[in-house]
Design an enzyme around this catalytic site. Structure first.
Site, PDB file in Angstrom:
ATOM      1  N   ASN A   1       0.865  -1.185   0.000  1.00 50.90           N
ATOM      2  CA  ASN A   1       0.000   0.000   0.000  1.00 50.90           C
ATOM      3  C   ASN A   1       0.900   1.233   0.000  1.00 50.90           C
ATOM      4  O   ASN A   1       1.503   1.560   1.014  1.00 50.90           O
ATOM      5  CB  ASN A   1      -0.888  -0.033   1.254  1.00 50.90           C
ATOM      6  CG  ASN A   1      -1.693   1.244   1.413  1.00 50.90           C
ATOM      7  OD1 ASN A   1      -1.837   2.022   0.468  1.00 50.90           O
ATOM      8  ND2 ASN A   1      -2.231   1.446   2.605  1.00 50.90           N
ATOM      9  N   TRP A   2       0.960   1.894  -1.155  1.00 52.54           N
ATOM     10  CA  TRP A   2       1.875   3.035  -1.279  1.00 52.54           C
ATOM     11  C   TRP A   2       1.307   4.307  -0.663  1.00 52.54           C
ATOM     12  O   TRP A   2       1.985   5.329  -0.653  1.00 52.54           O
ATOM     13  CB  TRP A   2       2.194   3.292  -2.756  1.00 52.54           C
ATOM     14  CG  TRP A   2       2.974   2.196  -3.424  1.00 52.54           C
ATOM     15  CD1 TRP A   2       3.428   1.027  -2.861  1.00 52.54           C
ATOM     16  CD2 TRP A   2       3.400   2.166  -4.794  1.00 52.54           C
ATOM     17  NE1 TRP A   2       4.095   0.282  -3.790  1.00 52.54           N
ATOM     18  CE2 TRP A   2       4.101   0.954  -4.988  1.00 52.54           C
ATOM     19  CE3 TRP A   2       3.249   3.038  -5.864  1.00 52.54           C
ATOM     20  CZ2 TRP A   2       4.659   0.604  -6.216  1.00 52.54           C
ATOM     21  CZ3 TRP A   2       3.796   2.687  -7.092  1.00 52.54           C
ATOM     22  CH2 TRP A   2       4.500   1.487  -7.258  1.00 52.54           C
ATOM     23  N   LYS A   3       0.070   4.234  -0.227  1.00 52.07           N
ATOM     24  CA  LYS A   3      -0.599   5.406   0.394  1.00 52.07           C
ATOM     25  C   LYS A   3      -0.444   6.631  -0.512  1.00 52.07           C
ATOM     26  O   LYS A   3      -0.397   6.497  -1.738  1.00 52.07           O
ATOM     27  CB  LYS A   3      -0.051   5.658   1.793  1.00 52.07           C
ATOM     28  CG  LYS A   3       0.010   4.395   2.650  1.00 52.07           C
ATOM     29  CD  LYS A   3       0.231   4.686   4.103  1.00 52.07           C
ATOM     30  CE  LYS A   3       0.466   3.391   4.854  1.00 52.07           C
ATOM     31  NZ  LYS A   3       0.259   3.485   6.273  1.00 52.07           N
TER      32      LYS A   3
ATOM     33  N   HIS B   1      -9.506   0.991   4.839  1.00 54.33           N
ATOM     34  CA  HIS B   1      -8.225   1.174   5.541  1.00 54.33           C
ATOM     35  C   HIS B   1      -8.443   2.123   6.716  1.00 54.33           C
ATOM     36  O   HIS B   1      -9.209   3.086   6.607  1.00 54.33           O
ATOM     37  CB  HIS B   1      -7.178   1.751   4.574  1.00 54.33           C
ATOM     38  CG  HIS B   1      -5.791   1.703   5.136  1.00 54.33           C
ATOM     39  ND1 HIS B   1      -5.344   2.614   6.067  1.00 54.33           N
ATOM     40  CD2 HIS B   1      -4.762   0.848   4.918  1.00 54.33           C
ATOM     41  CE1 HIS B   1      -4.092   2.309   6.391  1.00 54.33           C
ATOM     42  NE2 HIS B   1      -3.716   1.247   5.712  1.00 54.33           N
TER      43      HIS B   1
ATOM     44  N   GLU C   1      -6.807   4.479   7.852  1.00 55.01           N
ATOM     45  CA  GLU C   1      -6.536   5.898   7.548  1.00 55.01           C
ATOM     46  C   GLU C   1      -7.697   6.515   6.765  1.00 55.01           C
ATOM     47  O   GLU C   1      -7.906   7.721   6.808  1.00 55.01           O
ATOM     48  CB  GLU C   1      -5.204   6.025   6.786  1.00 55.01           C
ATOM     49  CG  GLU C   1      -4.021   5.735   7.699  1.00 55.01           C
ATOM     50  CD  GLU C   1      -2.737   5.350   6.974  1.00 55.01           C
ATOM     51  OE1 GLU C   1      -2.692   5.410   5.733  1.00 55.01           O
ATOM     52  OE2 GLU C   1      -1.779   4.963   7.669  1.00 55.01           O
TER      53      GLU C   1
ATOM     54  N   GLU D   1      -5.473  -5.289  10.668  1.00 57.49           N
ATOM     55  CA  GLU D   1      -4.464  -4.246  10.859  1.00 57.49           C
ATOM     56  C   GLU D   1      -4.748  -3.489  12.155  1.00 57.49           C
ATOM     57  O   GLU D   1      -5.591  -2.575  12.172  1.00 57.49           O
ATOM     58  CB  GLU D   1      -4.514  -3.253   9.694  1.00 57.49           C
ATOM     59  CG  GLU D   1      -4.221  -3.857   8.346  1.00 57.49           C
ATOM     60  CD  GLU D   1      -3.599  -2.831   7.402  1.00 57.49           C
ATOM     61  OE1 GLU D   1      -2.493  -3.083   6.925  1.00 57.49           O
ATOM     62  OE2 GLU D   1      -4.205  -1.760   7.187  1.00 57.49           O
TER      63      GLU D   1
ATOM     64  N   GLY E   1       2.170   2.210  10.739  1.00 60.74           N
ATOM     65  CA  GLY E   1       3.071   3.342  10.568  1.00 60.74           C
ATOM     66  C   GLY E   1       3.724   3.799  11.862  1.00 60.74           C
ATOM     67  O   GLY E   1       4.356   4.852  11.910  1.00 60.74           O
TER      68      GLY E   1
ATOM     69  N   SER F   1       3.319  -2.184  10.418  1.00 56.34           N
ATOM     70  CA  SER F   1       4.769  -2.138  10.631  1.00 56.34           C
ATOM     71  C   SER F   1       5.475  -3.452  10.283  1.00 56.34           C
ATOM     72  O   SER F   1       6.437  -3.832  10.962  1.00 56.34           O
ATOM     73  CB  SER F   1       5.090  -1.698  12.064  1.00 56.34           C
ATOM     74  OG  SER F   1       4.648  -0.369  12.270  1.00 56.34           O
TER      75      SER F   1
ATOM     76  N   GLY G   1       2.705  -1.245   4.317  1.00 54.82           N
ATOM     77  CA  GLY G   1       2.701   0.181   3.996  1.00 54.82           C
ATOM     78  C   GLY G   1       4.111   0.684   3.754  1.00 54.82           C
ATOM     79  O   GLY G   1       4.693   0.510   2.679  1.00 54.82           O
ATOM     80  N   GLY G   2       4.694   1.301   4.772  1.00 58.37           N
ATOM     81  CA  GLY G   2       5.998   1.949   4.651  1.00 58.37           C
ATOM     82  C   GLY G   2       7.058   1.104   3.959  1.00 58.37           C
ATOM     83  O   GLY G   2       7.763   1.589   3.060  1.00 58.37           O
TER      84      GLY G   2
HETATM   85  C1  PEP Z   1      -0.815  -0.070   5.883  1.00 55.30           C
HETATM   86  O1  PEP Z   1      -0.758   1.015   5.314  1.00 55.30           O
HETATM   87  O2  PEP Z   1      -1.763  -0.820   5.671  1.00 55.30           O
HETATM   88  C2  PEP Z   1       0.257  -0.432   6.812  1.00 55.30           C
HETATM   89  C3  PEP Z   1       0.195  -1.595   7.389  1.00 55.30           C
HETATM   90  O3  PEP Z   1       1.257   0.484   6.988  1.00 55.30           O
HETATM   91  P1  PEP Z   1       2.693   0.196   7.686  1.00 55.30           P
HETATM   92  O4  PEP Z   1       3.222  -1.069   7.123  1.00 55.30           O
HETATM   93  O5  PEP Z   1       3.519   1.384   7.322  1.00 55.30           O
HETATM   94  O6  PEP Z   1       2.446   0.090   9.154  1.00 55.30           O
END
Ligand code: PEP
Length: 263
Positions: free
Chosen positions: A9-11, A95, A97, A180, A186, A226, A247-248
């Site tokens: 997920n590049w957000k 999600h 966010e 999640e 994040g 994470s 994500g990151g």
């Molecule tokens: C996500 O955006 O779904 C996520 C899990 O982010 P991260 O890996 O950065 O915690």
């Protein structure tokens, strides 16, 4: 056996040039495996570009959100028909966010009313995606306050039931859910592997209760929060964890490749 699934997920990151560089670097080290599916979810404006970059590879494409109408006067929205047209195979729905639930508290609380999702809006999005044969990746998870209050299991169960009830088992076949925990997204705080596995087990049992054995047994349930190369393997070892939503770490080609390798 369920094939693993790793989705990046590049957000709200990367220009077209950045997206191109990331995909090219990832493809340089990616060794496809028949039992591990890999999906990248760029921002809407990069979908078409990324589609062309991955067209001769097993990589799949995903959107980060969708609106449920097929077309119309809905300024700023993106429809399932548009996602299908650009070649999206998957789409993230709900999600945290997008629900206005942030683990790191990085958004001004006054802005939170701008992030709204309800069980009904998520249900409509999922129905609309299924109509276009795009696989939804439904995200669920509790905040730290909910976990500390001993409500993690109930919150996750309620999110799944509230969103998916009323959908026929035939519609839910092949659906993907991503557990999640909001407090791990994040933030660098990772859910312990056993606890991630336990929560994914609750997701599967809720799905079984809501639909049937076939749906629950074949559904892929991901962990997200994470994930990094050094913690992914332990999480993926859990019997009810079928991969990860990343994500990151998906913004770094080498890290993402290592997470895929861990699967
Ligand atoms: C996500 O955006 O779904 C996520 C899990 O982010 P991260 O890996 O950065 O915690």
């Amino acid at each position: 056996m369920r094939a693993k699934l790793i989705a990046g997920n590049w957000k709200m990151h990367l220009t077209l040039a950045g997206a191109t560089a990331l995909v090219e670097e990832f493809l340089g080290s990616y060794r496809p495996k028949p039992d591990v599916d890999v999906v990248v979810c760029p921002g809407f404006v990069a979908l078409s570009k990324v589609r062309s970059l991955i067209k001769d590879t097993p990589l799949k494409l995903g959107g980060q959100d969708v609106f449920w109408e097929e077309e119309g006067a809905f300024t700023g929205k993106v429809s399932p028909a548009m996602l299908a047209d650009v070649g999206a195979d998957y789409c993230i729905v709900g999600h945290s966010e997008a629900r206005g639930r942030f683990g790191g508290g990085q958004v001004d609380p006054n802005l939170l009313p701008f992030f709204v999702e309800t069980h009904e809006s998520l249900h409509q999005k999922i129905e609309a995606l299924l109509y276009r044969a795009i696989t939804p990746i439904l995200c669920i998870g509790e905040t730290l306050a909910e976990r500390d209050a001993g409500r993690a299991d109930a919150v996750v169960e309620q999110q799944i039931r509230g969103t998916l009830q009323g959908l026929e088992p035939s519609a839910l076949f092949g659906v993907v859910l991503a557990y999640e925990p909001v407090w791990a997204i994040g933030t660098g705080k990772v859910c312990e592997a056993e606890e991630a596995g336990r929560m994914c087990g609750i997701v599967r049992e809720t799905l079984r209760d809501l639909s049937d054995d076939d749906v629950a047994t074949t559904a892929r349930i991901l962990y997200g929060g994470s994930l990094k190369p050094d913690n992914a393997y332990a999480v993926f070892q859990q019997p009810d964890v079928d991969g990860g939503l990343v994500g990151g770490a998906s913004l770094n080609a080498a890290s993402f490749a290592q997470i895929v390798h861990a699967a």
